[in-house]
Design an enzyme around this catalytic site. Structure first.
Site, PDB file in Angstrom:
ATOM      1  N   LYS A   1      11.103 -14.734  11.302  1.00  0.00           N
ATOM      2  CA  LYS A   1      11.881 -13.137  10.823  1.00  0.00           C
ATOM      3  C   LYS A   1      10.863 -12.264  10.780  1.00  0.00           C
ATOM      4  O   LYS A   1       9.791 -12.292  10.069  1.00  0.00           O
ATOM      5  CB  LYS A   1      12.634 -13.481   9.862  1.00  0.00           C
ATOM      6  CG  LYS A   1      13.825 -12.498   9.447  1.00  0.00           C
ATOM      7  CD  LYS A   1      13.191 -11.056   9.294  1.00  0.00           C
ATOM      8  CE  LYS A   1      13.014 -10.485   7.692  1.00  0.00           C
ATOM      9  NZ  LYS A   1      12.442  -9.328   7.678  1.00  0.00           N
TER      10      LYS A   1
ATOM     11  N   GLU B   1       2.639 -17.149   0.484  1.00  0.00           N
ATOM     12  CA  GLU B   1       1.447 -16.421   0.311  1.00  0.00           C
ATOM     13  C   GLU B   1       1.663 -15.015  -0.315  1.00  0.00           C
ATOM     14  O   GLU B   1       2.340 -14.185   0.783  1.00  0.00           O
ATOM     15  CB  GLU B   1       0.573 -16.169   1.822  1.00  0.00           C
ATOM     16  CG  GLU B   1       0.294 -17.534   2.542  1.00  0.00           C
ATOM     17  CD  GLU B   1      -1.090 -18.050   1.599  1.00  0.00           C
ATOM     18  OE1 GLU B   1      -1.560 -17.533   0.929  1.00  0.00           O
ATOM     19  OE2 GLU B   1      -1.152 -19.191   1.977  1.00  0.00           O
TER      20      GLU B   1
ATOM     21  N   CYS C   1      -3.865  -8.222   1.006  1.00  0.00           N
ATOM     22  CA  CYS C   1      -3.958  -8.737  -0.347  1.00  0.00           C
ATOM     23  C   CYS C   1      -5.279  -9.231  -0.779  1.00  0.00           C
ATOM     24  O   CYS C   1      -5.555  -9.329  -1.957  1.00  0.00           O
ATOM     25  CB  CYS C   1      -3.115  -9.755  -0.413  1.00  0.00           C
ATOM     26  SG  CYS C   1      -2.086 -10.525   1.323  1.00  0.00           S
TER      27      CYS C   1
ATOM     28  N   GLU D   1      -1.074  -4.481  -7.941  1.00  0.00           N
ATOM     29  CA  GLU D   1      -1.278  -4.629  -6.510  1.00  0.00           C
ATOM     30  C   GLU D   1      -1.041  -3.022  -5.832  1.00  0.00           C
ATOM     31  O   GLU D   1       0.156  -2.889  -6.004  1.00  0.00           O
ATOM     32  CB  GLU D   1      -0.779  -5.549  -5.811  1.00  0.00           C
ATOM     33  CG  GLU D   1      -1.152  -5.697  -4.379  1.00  0.00           C
ATOM     34  CD  GLU D   1      -0.728  -7.026  -3.504  1.00  0.00           C
ATOM     35  OE1 GLU D   1       0.346  -7.072  -3.536  1.00  0.00           O
ATOM     36  OE2 GLU D   1      -1.659  -7.578  -2.556  1.00  0.00           O
TER      37      GLU D   1
HETATM   38  P1  ADP Z   1       6.742  -5.791   1.566  1.00  0.00           P
HETATM   39  O1  ADP Z   1       6.884  -5.043   0.188  1.00  0.00           O
HETATM   40  O2  ADP Z   1       5.394  -6.147   2.132  1.00  0.00           O
HETATM   41  O3  ADP Z   1       7.813  -5.263   2.676  1.00  0.00           O
HETATM   42  P2  ADP Z   1       8.446  -8.185   1.090  1.00  0.00           P
HETATM   43  O4  ADP Z   1       8.366  -9.156   0.172  1.00  0.00           O
HETATM   44  O5  ADP Z   1       9.716  -7.103   0.731  1.00  0.00           O
HETATM   45  O6  ADP Z   1       7.117  -7.271   1.257  1.00  0.00           O
HETATM   46  O7  ADP Z   1       8.721  -8.257   2.638  1.00  0.00           O
HETATM   47  C1  ADP Z   1       7.921  -9.269   3.238  1.00  0.00           C
HETATM   48  C2  ADP Z   1       9.194 -10.032   4.300  1.00  0.00           C
HETATM   49  O8  ADP Z   1      10.169 -10.610   3.547  1.00  0.00           O
HETATM   50  C3  ADP Z   1       9.794  -9.099   5.193  1.00  0.00           C
HETATM   51  O9  ADP Z   1       9.811  -9.784   6.422  1.00  0.00           O
HETATM   52  C4  ADP Z   1      10.985  -8.932   4.592  1.00  0.00           C
HETATM   53  O10 ADP Z   1      11.944  -8.325   5.429  1.00  0.00           O
HETATM   54  C5  ADP Z   1      11.268 -10.159   4.042  1.00  0.00           C
HETATM   55  N1  ADP Z   1      12.473 -10.431   3.016  1.00  0.00           N
HETATM   56  C6  ADP Z   1      12.494  -9.401   1.869  1.00  0.00           C
HETATM   57  N2  ADP Z   1      13.803  -9.853   1.181  1.00  0.00           N
HETATM   58  C7  ADP Z   1      14.039 -11.061   1.730  1.00  0.00           C
HETATM   59  C8  ADP Z   1      15.094 -11.932   1.258  1.00  0.00           C
HETATM   60  N3  ADP Z   1      15.841 -11.651   0.166  1.00  0.00           N
HETATM   61  N4  ADP Z   1      14.978 -13.173   1.697  1.00  0.00           N
HETATM   62  C9  ADP Z   1      14.148 -13.333   2.641  1.00  0.00           C
HETATM   63  N5  ADP Z   1      13.224 -12.644   3.278  1.00  0.00           N
HETATM   64  C10 ADP Z   1      13.279 -11.331   2.709  1.00  0.00           C
END
Ligand code: ADP
Length: 503
Positions: free
Chosen positions: A194, A268, A303, A405
């Protein structure tokens, strides 16, 4: 083995605008491009101009299910293939990715705003290297013989886990994807990725390129948002391993969902990496090292960025002034221009978040914000998410800028007087991803390296992820390792014990 007609060029291209259009509105499932089941899309924006350059398929549970079912079917045959042959195919993918390094560099620069010369092309090169490295590890999927009894042959074998669900962020999406896809495939798993909503294109092109040699269904990718697309991937019953890179907050949600199914998770997450500079360091080398460590060429969106720098007091003023001069010398501008050192922040939301930190720092009594570099003057970039890097001094350990961060071009430099105090300050963090020490006194350096709470400590260098070296954090920075042989064995296989009674 891509056989269906598709609009993307076969040969490498650096016309990233045309390539972005050709990659619009599709996922890559079962060896071919397909639109989302709903037909819905969302825009992909060039953060340097604000212009929409493509659309991405709006992946949801139905698309996730299609991809996972295809991956599950493909996995049965893939796992039967001799491990060295799987590795050879992954190695062949690396060769194709190398041929497309410049193309992928342009495309990732377009969608993320990371400068082509300093960041994007480099990332594309490392991606090929990661696939090449893991491609050579097929024969390392070894088990053991266990001395159980003379008439019982007792062995362990390494078996794949099944379908791996991989969720990636936008900052170094190609590289972070490679760290998951390469070992997962070589170990005999198949993968559904994804992608991050901000950067779905280059990773999709990588998937297409690799599908020129991989059997269909082994590597699939879906674009979409977290709750609608990421969550169903984590929860899908046929996903037997989840590997995630992103924020601590989302990491916890993902881990919780995976634990409901009792599937293993690698996480990570974030970092607040300290850089400790002693007065006896090689000063010039350290200034140059700090410049790359701060990851300002990636707008600090890393990071492992050295976001808190501790400098021994006798060289503090000189170090700060040299850092200001060095950052001032960096060129901020069009990410696709070879002259550019620093590109843009990824999105408006992130831009505002980083600005909030900067304003808070400025408003802190005693703090000084040293704004460096110059905004680009090109009118075509006036809507771009450019942010001048800031070096803060005069902030202490209680500041949110020292503790949280920021994921932006902001570094806090603080003086220190004694190794024990700086060690305590460095470890006073919820994070524990990476750290660096700069000194010619290796006795002190090694002592602190052992006592720093971090997954990776480097002395007199601060390199990014390297193939063959385990990478991953402690504390809130994550669970598990990536990038190495051990990471592949521990996180993408399980050990089965087989016993044969020959009495
Ligand atoms: P960032 O702030 O770097 O966008 P996130 O942790 O929100 O950090 O996003 C990292 C990845 O996790 C993205 O691909 C995002 O779409 C996905 N993501 C966000 N929310 C969820 C969730 N509830 N379940 C699975 N994946 C998620």
């Amino acid at each position: 083995m891509l056989d269906t007609p598709h609009p993307t060029p076969h040969a490498p291209t650096t016309d990233c605008f045309a390539l972005a259009r050709a990659l619009s509105g599709v996922n890559f499932i079962g060896g071919r491009y397909v639109p989302a089941a709903s037909g819905k899309t969302f825009p992909v924006v060039n953060p340097a101009t604000g212009a929409e350059v493509a659309t991405a398929a709006y992946g949801e549970a139905a698309d996730v299910d299609a991809a996972v079912q295809d991956a599950a079917r493909a996995q049965k045959e893939w796992a039967k293939m001799p491990a060295r042959k799987r590795g050879a195919l992954v190695h062949a993918c690396a060769a194709i990715l190398k041929e497309h390094q410049d193309e992928l560099g342009h495309l990732i620069a377009l969608e993320t705003g990371k400068a082509l010369r300093t960041e994007s092309r480099v990332e594309a090169g490392v991606v090929a290297d990661i696939f090449e490295f893991f491609g050579g590890l097929g024969s390392e999927l070894k088990g053991e013989s266990v001395p159980f009894a003379p008439n019982v042959l007792s062995v362990t074998v390494r078996e794949p886990l099944g379908v791996v669900g991989a969720i990636i962020p936008w900052n170094v999406p190609m590289l972070l994807m490679a760290l998951k896809v390469a070992p997962a495939l070589v170990a005999g798993n198949t993968v559904v990725v994804k992608s991050a909503e901000e950067a779905p294109l280059a990773v999709m092109r990588i998937c297409e390129l690799m599908n020129r040699v991989l059997p269909p269904g082994c590597f699939n990718i879906i674009s979409g948002f977290g709750p609608e697309c990421g969550a169903p991937l984590v929860m899908h019953p046929k996903v037997r391993k989840v590997t995630f890179t992103g924020s601590v907050e989302t990491g916890k949600i993902v881990a919780k969902a995976a634990s409901e199914k009792l599937v293993p998770v690698t996480l990570e997450l974030g970092g607040k990496s300290p850089m400790i500079v002693f007065a006896d360091c090689d000063f010039e080398k350290t200034v140059a090292g700090a410049l790359t460590s701060m990851r300002f060429t990636r707008q600090g969106q890393s990071c492992t960025a050295a976001s808190r720098i501790y400098v021994e007091r006798p060289i503090f003023d000189e170090f700060v002034s040299r850092m200001k001069a060095a950052v001032n010398g960096m060129v901020m501008g069009d990410p696709l221009d070879e002259k550019t050192d620093i590109g843009t922040i990824i999105s408006q939301g992130q831009f505002e978040k980083v600005q909030g930190f900067i304003e808070e720092g400025r408003a802190t009594p005693g703090a000084t914000a040293h704004e460096c570099s110059a905004m680009p003057s090109d009118p075509a970039l006036k809507k771009g998410l450019f942010l001048r890097p800031v070096i803060f001094t005069g902030l202490d350990a209680s500041s949110r800028l020292v503790r949280e961060e920021i994921f932006g071009p902001v570094t806090v430099i603080q003086p220190f007087d004694d190794p024990e105090a700086v060690l305590a300050a460095a470890n006073d963090s919820e994070y524990g991803l990476a750290a660096s020490l700069w000194t010619n006194n290796l006795k002190v350096g090694l002592d602190l390296a052992h006592r720093l709470e971090a997954g990776l400590v480097q002395i007199n260098q601060n390199l990014v992820v390297q193939a063959n070296l385990s990478y991953g954090g402690v504390k809130s920075s994550g669970l598990g390792k990536e990038a190495s042989l051990e990471a592949m064995l521990e996180h993408f296989t399980h050990k089965k014990t087989i016993m044969v009674n020959m009495a």
